[in-house]
Design an enzyme around this catalytic site. Structure first.
Site, mmCIF file in Angstrom:
data_model
loop_
_atom_site.group_PDB
_atom_site.id
_atom_site.type_symbol
_atom_site.label_atom_id
_atom_site.label_comp_id
_atom_site.label_asym_id
_atom_site.label_seq_id
_atom_site.Cartn_x
_atom_site.Cartn_y
_atom_site.Cartn_z
ATOM 1 N N HIS A 40 -12.920 24.489 46.157
ATOM 2 C CA HIS A 40 -11.766 24.277 46.359
ATOM 3 C C HIS A 40 -10.487 23.821 45.568
ATOM 4 O O HIS A 40 -11.069 22.677 45.146
ATOM 5 C CB HIS A 40 -11.001 24.958 47.616
ATOM 6 C CG HIS A 40 -11.956 22.953 48.460
ATOM 7 N ND1 HIS A 40 -13.278 23.487 48.564
ATOM 8 C CD2 HIS A 40 -10.984 22.282 48.955
ATOM 9 C CE1 HIS A 40 -13.357 22.198 49.818
ATOM 10 N NE2 HIS A 40 -11.403 21.568 49.414
ATOM 11 N N GLU A 66 -6.780 25.411 49.848
ATOM 12 C CA GLU A 66 -7.005 24.412 50.710
ATOM 13 C C GLU A 66 -5.512 23.790 51.426
ATOM 14 O O GLU A 66 -5.427 23.024 49.714
ATOM 15 C CB GLU A 66 -7.889 23.078 51.444
ATOM 16 C CG GLU A 66 -8.365 22.297 52.259
ATOM 17 C CD GLU A 66 -9.143 20.823 51.801
ATOM 18 O OE1 GLU A 66 -9.328 20.698 50.942
ATOM 19 O OE2 GLU A 66 -9.143 20.708 53.435
ATOM 20 N N HIS A 85 -6.945 16.744 45.921
ATOM 21 C CA HIS A 85 -8.490 16.995 45.638
ATOM 22 C C HIS A 85 -9.166 18.119 44.900
ATOM 23 O O HIS A 85 -8.995 19.362 45.405
ATOM 24 C CB HIS A 85 -9.342 16.155 46.658
ATOM 25 C CG HIS A 85 -10.574 17.168 47.969
ATOM 26 N ND1 HIS A 85 -9.010 16.693 48.889
ATOM 27 C CD2 HIS A 85 -10.506 18.388 48.336
ATOM 28 C CE1 HIS A 85 -9.354 18.040 50.007
ATOM 29 N NE2 HIS A 85 -10.063 18.579 49.213
HETATM 30 CO CO CO Z 1 -11.219 19.738 50.129
#
Ligand code: CO
Length: 139
Positions: free
Chosen positions: A79, A128, A7
């Protein structure tokens, strides 16, 4: 080491307004808000065919994204999340390679372990890493 882009997370000042834009203007598949108290955010996932967009807004006074939104009051990309098969092995290899891992692994929004890498080590982008089960490996 990294597999798919899982994502892209966008910090937003108004979660309902952001979700409505993705649903009504962009015609995307937009989920319900999820309160992630352990992460200090409320999120809405926008599910695309090849990836997700995570719209997130601060939850509580000490939210980890409060400072980001103070610097970017209109919102902004916060992120990128990449999938890995083995988070512990990835963290070890990254630390050995000189990257900084921020804190310990936590259970993320999808119920699997995640950790974050210092944005200064990745050209100003917070990364991440999310551990995925082998059945979700890219083929
Ligand atoms: Co995230």
């Amino acid at each position: 080491m990294i597999g798919r882009l899982n994502h892209v997370a966008i910090a937003v000042p108004d979660l309902d307004a952001a979700a409505a834009k993705y649903r009504d203007l962009l015609g995307a598949d937009v989920g319900q808000p999820q309160v992630l108290a352990a992460h200090g955010v409320t999120v809405v996932f926008v599910v695309l065919a090849n990836c997700k967009v995570e719209l997130m807004t601060p939850l509580g006074a000490d939210s980890p994204i409060a400072g980001f939104l103070a610097r970017h009051p209109g919102g902004g990309v916060h992120h990128l999340c990449f999938e890995v098969n083995d988070l512990d092995a990835a963290a070890k290899a990254l630390i050995e390679g000189g990257a900084r891992v921020l804190g310990a692994a936590k259970i993320g929004a999808h119920g699997v372990p995640v950790l974050f890498l210092h944005p200064k080590d990745f050209d100003g982008t917070l990364i991440e890493l999310e551990e995925v089960k082998p059945e979700f490996e890219p083929v």
